[in-house]
Design a protein around this motif. Structure first.
Motif, PDB file in Angstrom:
ATOM      1  N   SER A  54       0.833  -1.210   0.000  1.00  0.00           N
ATOM      2  CA  SER A  54       0.000   0.000   0.000  1.00  0.00           C
ATOM      3  C   SER A  54       0.864   1.255   0.000  1.00  0.00           C
ATOM      4  O   SER A  54       0.562   2.232  -0.699  1.00  0.00           O
ATOM      5  CB  SER A  54      -0.932  -0.003   1.219  1.00  0.00           C
ATOM      6  OG  SER A  54      -1.800  -1.110   1.172  1.00  0.00           O
ATOM      7  N   ALA A  55       1.949   1.217   0.756  1.00  0.00           N
ATOM      8  CA  ALA A  55       2.865   2.365   0.795  1.00  0.00           C
ATOM      9  C   ALA A  55       3.503   2.576  -0.567  1.00  0.00           C
ATOM     10  O   ALA A  55       3.603   3.707  -1.061  1.00  0.00           O
ATOM     11  CB  ALA A  55       3.930   2.157   1.864  1.00  0.00           C
ATOM     12  N   ASN A  56       3.927   1.477  -1.197  1.00  0.00           N
ATOM     13  CA  ASN A  56       4.549   1.572  -2.536  1.00  0.00           C
ATOM     14  C   ASN A  56       3.557   2.067  -3.578  1.00  0.00           C
ATOM     15  O   ASN A  56       3.934   2.706  -4.569  1.00  0.00           O
ATOM     16  CB  ASN A  56       5.105   0.205  -2.962  1.00  0.00           C
ATOM     17  CG  ASN A  56       6.338  -0.186  -2.154  1.00  0.00           C
ATOM     18  OD1 ASN A  56       7.000   0.668  -1.574  1.00  0.00           O
ATOM     19  ND2 ASN A  56       6.637  -1.478  -2.119  1.00  0.00           N
ATOM     20  N   ALA A  57       2.274   1.765  -3.339  1.00  0.00           N
ATOM     21  CA  ALA A  57       1.229   2.192  -4.273  1.00  0.00           C
ATOM     22  C   ALA A  57       0.731   3.602  -3.953  1.00  0.00           C
ATOM     23  O   ALA A  57      -0.287   4.051  -4.498  1.00  0.00           O
ATOM     24  CB  ALA A  57       0.067   1.208  -4.234  1.00  0.00           C
ATOM     25  N   LYS A  58       1.439   4.305  -3.037  1.00  0.00           N
ATOM     26  CA  LYS A  58       1.094   5.691  -2.640  1.00  0.00           C
ATOM     27  C   LYS A  58      -0.297   5.766  -2.019  1.00  0.00           C
ATOM     28  O   LYS A  58      -1.069   6.677  -2.277  1.00  0.00           O
ATOM     29  CB  LYS A  58       1.189   6.658  -3.827  1.00  0.00           C
ATOM     30  CG  LYS A  58       2.523   6.642  -4.557  1.00  0.00           C
ATOM     31  CD  LYS A  58       3.666   7.034  -3.645  1.00  0.00           C
ATOM     32  CE  LYS A  58       5.009   7.012  -4.372  1.00  0.00           C
ATOM     33  NZ  LYS A  58       6.153   7.183  -3.451  1.00  0.00           N
ATOM     34  N   ASN A  59      -0.583   4.737  -1.183  1.00  0.00           N
ATOM     35  CA  ASN A  59      -1.858   4.707  -0.469  1.00  0.00           C
ATOM     36  C   ASN A  59      -1.555   4.687   1.032  1.00  0.00           C
ATOM     37  O   ASN A  59      -1.619   3.646   1.689  1.00  0.00           O
ATOM     38  CB  ASN A  59      -2.654   3.467  -0.878  1.00  0.00           C
ATOM     39  CG  ASN A  59      -4.065   3.464  -0.302  1.00  0.00           C
ATOM     40  OD1 ASN A  59      -4.363   4.203   0.637  1.00  0.00           O
ATOM     41  ND2 ASN A  59      -4.924   2.635  -0.857  1.00  0.00           N
ATOM     42  N   PRO A  60      -1.195   5.864   1.596  1.00  0.00           N
ATOM     43  CA  PRO A  60      -0.753   5.910   2.997  1.00  0.00           C
ATOM     44  C   PRO A  60      -1.828   5.541   4.007  1.00  0.00           C
ATOM     45  O   PRO A  60      -1.518   5.015   5.083  1.00  0.00           O
ATOM     46  CB  PRO A  60      -0.303   7.367   3.183  1.00  0.00           C
ATOM     47  CG  PRO A  60      -1.009   8.134   2.122  1.00  0.00           C
ATOM     48  CD  PRO A  60      -1.158   7.197   0.966  1.00  0.00           C
ATOM     49  N   VAL A  61      -3.089   5.775   3.680  1.00  0.00           N
ATOM     50  CA  VAL A  61      -4.180   5.451   4.616  1.00  0.00           C
ATOM     51  C   VAL A  61      -4.242   3.946   4.852  1.00  0.00           C
ATOM     52  O   VAL A  61      -4.278   3.472   5.991  1.00  0.00           O
ATOM     53  CB  VAL A  61      -5.536   5.976   4.085  1.00  0.00           C
ATOM     54  CG1 VAL A  61      -6.665   5.536   5.003  1.00  0.00           C
ATOM     55  CG2 VAL A  61      -5.497   7.502   3.972  1.00  0.00           C
ATOM     56  N   ASP A  62      -4.246   3.174   3.750  1.00  0.00           N
ATOM     57  CA  ASP A  62      -4.271   1.710   3.875  1.00  0.00           C
ATOM     58  C   ASP A  62      -2.977   1.196   4.508  1.00  0.00           C
ATOM     59  O   ASP A  62      -3.008   0.257   5.322  1.00  0.00           O
ATOM     60  CB  ASP A  62      -4.469   1.050   2.508  1.00  0.00           C
ATOM     61  CG  ASP A  62      -5.931   1.034   2.087  1.00  0.00           C
ATOM     62  OD1 ASP A  62      -6.779   1.474   2.886  1.00  0.00           O
ATOM     63  OD2 ASP A  62      -6.220   0.593   0.959  1.00  0.00           O
TER      64      ASP A  62
END
Length: 422
Positions: free
Chosen positions: A309-317
């Motif tokens: 999720s972090a690598n996908a630029k999804n900090p919330v998840d």
């Protein structure tokens, strides 16, 4: 009449050769007894061409002396690994010869020596790996496996050590062999502490261990379940195949393993890891979801979802998954560290905006707002960094990051105390 003389002459030649061979074996034995193992080997090499036509008993004696000579050299630390393997090879040949002939004279001693060699190879391999000689250690472990193919754990350790040595071709061959054997390594270990040596000794059964404790030679008995190693084996096999550009072979290897062992959750993780390596994140998530159905409290799985999720630029998840991993395992140091790193990413746009500001009253007012936001980011990561540092005090990345945060917030006392521990 002339042909009879020819036959008689041939018989005499064979007889002379046999006597010469017997003399050479005796000479080699004499040299070995006098401590000249290398001389014994040289003598035996001269008889090598004739031994093929010798009687079974003489062939067995030849390989017995040869094995003893090589073992003697190994015991003197002369090319130890090579000579242990050569000794074992000689002993195995004599055992095969005596088994085929039905006449057993040296096999019992040879079998005892092979067991001794196996132990020496394993101990030498351990010493090699501790001295950063992984390639030599891996070869010795593989040779130990060749001596006793029932003891497949030596093949597993050989494969792992080849990986450490970055000899991926040899590692691949060993993993392929483990795959054919459908090796799992799953089991139970029975140990107890030896009162005399202080070392933890292993036992074949709980009864053997309990008897040693009862006799008073051992104490602190321990029983541990050894988990399946299939997941690691197929993960490494797949990684090597991917590195070699054989991606479809890697996928097939893991898929086949799952068909053969449908209840082995570690194989789902190996397949998921393969798709993670090949950046197929959707398939990875699907497989991780499948694994989580079987192991809903697997902190590693949930942590890896946070990484994706972090690598996908999804900090919330990402934050949600890291916090869930910590909820399952409060001592998951990497989850604390990644949470801190995730939150620190908010600092970059703040710094970028601060650097663009001028010196006008409006800009200075905005600067103060941004400075307060930056300090808020720093304060938010302190609990995570402190916990990560507490769990892994030797991790310099954690301590340096925490020290940087303390300095940025002008927390002088905390920075000084931390620096004293670094």
């Amino acid at each position: 009449m002339k042909s009879k003389y020819v036959i008689l002459a041939s018989a005499l030649l064979i007889s002379v050769a046999t006597f010469a061979q017997k003399d050479q074996i005796k000479s080699a034995e004499k040299a070995l007894k006098s401590g000249d193992a290398q001389g014994a080997i040289t003598i035996l090499k001269d008889a090598e061409n004739m031994v093929v036509n010798a009687k079974d008993v003489e062939q067995a004696q030849y390989y017995f002396v040869k094995g003893n000579a090589y073992l003697d050299l190994a015991n003197k630390k002369v090319e130890e690994g090579k000579n242990l393997s050569l000794a074992a090879e000689s002993y195995k040949k004599l055992i095969d010869i005596e088994k085929a002939s039905g006449k057993v004279k040296y096999s019992t001693q040879a079998a005892t020596s092979i067991t001794e060699i196996k132990g020496k190879l394993i101990n030498a391999a351990i010493a090699d790996t501790q001295s950063n000689k992984s390639i030599e250690g891996a070869k010795k472990l593989y040779d130990a496996y060749q001596l006793d193919k029932k003891d497949t754990i030596n093949l597993y350790y050989a494969a792992s050590t080849y990986v450490n040595a970055q000899d991926y071709d040899s590692a691949l061959a060993a993993y392929e062999e483990l795959k054919k054997l459908n090796y799992s390594g799953k089991g139970t270990s029975y140990t107890a502490v030896n009162k005399a040596s202080g070392n933890e000794d292993g036992f074949n059964t709980a009864n053997e261990r309990d008897l040693a404790v009862k006799l008073g030679t051992h104490e602190k008995p321990k029983t541990e379940v050894i988990p399946s190693k299939r997941g690691e084996i197929y993960k490494n096999l797949a990684l090597i195949l991917v590195q070699k550009g054989r991606i479809e072979d890697a996928k097939k290897a893991v898929a086949d393993a799952r068909k053969t062992n449908p209840e082995d959750t570690s194989l789902i993780l190996s397949e998921a890891n393969l798709y993670l390596e090949t950046k197929d994140f959707e398939t990875y998530k699907k497989l991780v979801g499948e694994a989580l159905q079987k192991e809903p409290n697997n902190a590693d799985l949930i942590f890896n979802l946070g990484v994706i999720s972090a690598n996908a630029k999804n900090p919330v998840d990402a934050e949600k998954y890291y916090l869930k991993a910590i909820e399952i395992n409060p001592n998951y140091s990497n989850a604390y560290l990644n949470l801190a790193a995730l939150k620190l990413e908010a600092e970059k746009p703040i710094i970028d905006e601060m650097n663009k500001l001028g010196t006008s009253a409006k800009d200075m007012k905005r600067y103060d707002v941004l400075k307060a936001q930056r300090e808020s980011v720093f304060r938010s990561v302190i609990p995570y960094l402190k916990k990560a540092n507490e769990l892994d005090p030797k991790n310099q990345d954690v301590s340096k990051t925490l020290l940087g945060v303390y300095k940025a917030l002008e927390m002088t006392a905390e920075a000084k105390a931390l620096k004293a521990t670094m």
